[in-house]
Design a protein around this motif. Sequence first.
Motif, PDB file in Angstrom:
ATOM      1  N   ALA A  70       0.819  -1.220   0.000  1.00  0.00           N
ATOM      2  CA  ALA A  70       0.000   0.000   0.000  1.00  0.00           C
ATOM      3  C   ALA A  70       0.849   1.264   0.000  1.00  0.00           C
ATOM      4  O   ALA A  70       0.402   2.326  -0.446  1.00  0.00           O
ATOM      5  CB  ALA A  70      -0.930   0.001   1.208  1.00  0.00           C
TER       6      ALA A  70
ATOM      7  N   SER B 169      -3.035  11.462  -1.332  1.00  0.00           N
ATOM      8  CA  SER B 169      -4.253  10.651  -1.357  1.00  0.00           C
ATOM      9  C   SER B 169      -4.007   9.241  -0.838  1.00  0.00           C
ATOM     10  O   SER B 169      -4.848   8.653  -0.154  1.00  0.00           O
ATOM     11  CB  SER B 169      -4.836  10.597  -2.777  1.00  0.00           C
ATOM     12  N   ALA B 170      -2.818   8.677  -1.133  1.00  0.00           N
ATOM     13  CA  ALA B 170      -2.481   7.337  -0.644  1.00  0.00           C
ATOM     14  C   ALA B 170      -2.335   7.321   0.875  1.00  0.00           C
ATOM     15  O   ALA B 170      -2.797   6.385   1.543  1.00  0.00           O
ATOM     16  CB  ALA B 170      -1.203   6.840  -1.301  1.00  0.00           C
TER      17      ALA B 170
ATOM     18  N   LYS C  48      -5.734   7.342   2.482  1.00  0.00           N
ATOM     19  CA  LYS C  48      -6.378   6.028   2.429  1.00  0.00           C
ATOM     20  C   LYS C  48      -5.810   5.088   3.490  1.00  0.00           C
ATOM     21  O   LYS C  48      -6.524   4.335   4.139  1.00  0.00           O
ATOM     22  CB  LYS C  48      -6.179   5.394   1.047  1.00  0.00           C
ATOM     23  N   ILE C  49      -4.477   5.128   3.651  1.00  0.00           N
ATOM     24  CA  ILE C  49      -3.816   4.233   4.604  1.00  0.00           C
ATOM     25  C   ILE C  49      -4.217   4.558   6.037  1.00  0.00           C
ATOM     26  O   ILE C  49      -4.478   3.679   6.845  1.00  0.00           O
ATOM     27  CB  ILE C  49      -2.267   4.307   4.439  1.00  0.00           C
TER      28      ILE C  49
ATOM     29  N   GLY D 120      -6.762   6.652   6.871  1.00  0.00           N
ATOM     30  CA  GLY D 120      -8.139   7.138   6.993  1.00  0.00           C
ATOM     31  C   GLY D 120      -9.065   6.165   7.698  1.00  0.00           C
ATOM     32  O   GLY D 120      -8.728   5.056   8.015  1.00  0.00           O
TER      33      GLY D 120
END
Length: 250
Positions: free
Chosen positions: A97, A243-244, A247-248, A250
């Motif tokens: 990820a 953004s990554a 996501k990780i 979030g």
Amino acid sequence: MVDHLLIFIAFAFLLAGFVKGTLGLGLPTVAMGLLATTMAPGQAIAIVIVPAIVTNIWQTFVGPYLRDIIKRLWPLMLGTVAGIWINAGLLTGPYAAYGTVVLGVLLVIYAIVGLSRLSFKVARRDEKWIGGIVGIITGLISAATGVQVIPSMPFMQAIGMEKDELVQALGVFFTTATVALAFNLTASGLLTATTALPGAVAMAASFIGMFIGQAVRTRMQPEVFRRWFLISMILLGIYLAGSALLKIHG
């Protein structure tokens, strides 16, 4: 693979091919950056790999410098292959990820180095051992992100190759690195028959983009295009990494 994703892949490789046709490099970097906005780096690399190999092969054999390039760059290439092999499981492991985050950061670093015009020099007597170290670092990064320009690109510029020799050297190096990466992808189960259609679309779009880029190169100022290309890579890199991370965490 839904139609709108194929259209996006075609657009990404049309743009990436255009950049390569105009500047002589950048196809995997641009394509990986754009594809990573919609898919994991492992999936993106599986689509990028074949067009990257094919478009670099012609660059490898166009020019009279092949023997000298291999003589000078074999430690860099061997180190890169070793680094890719050492980091083989990173695309599918627990840290996969973070590949998008690393890719975003690399795009920013690559663009800043290009814009700053930093000039490094490596003495001929030091080429071999420095090249080996640079190769291993490049391979480790490439196995996680699919991008092979950091730190190999600054190194190849630092050893003082002439323009035409450098273009051919980039073809030789990127071909070696992407073939090694293809073995990783196959072993990881990422390079399968399901990537055949998007790969074919990517290949066709790449060549169309390259031909357009080569035609445009004779009519525009490459430096102006290069500057805006690098600025857009900074913005894309910031977006990908940000953004990554959201996501990780979030």
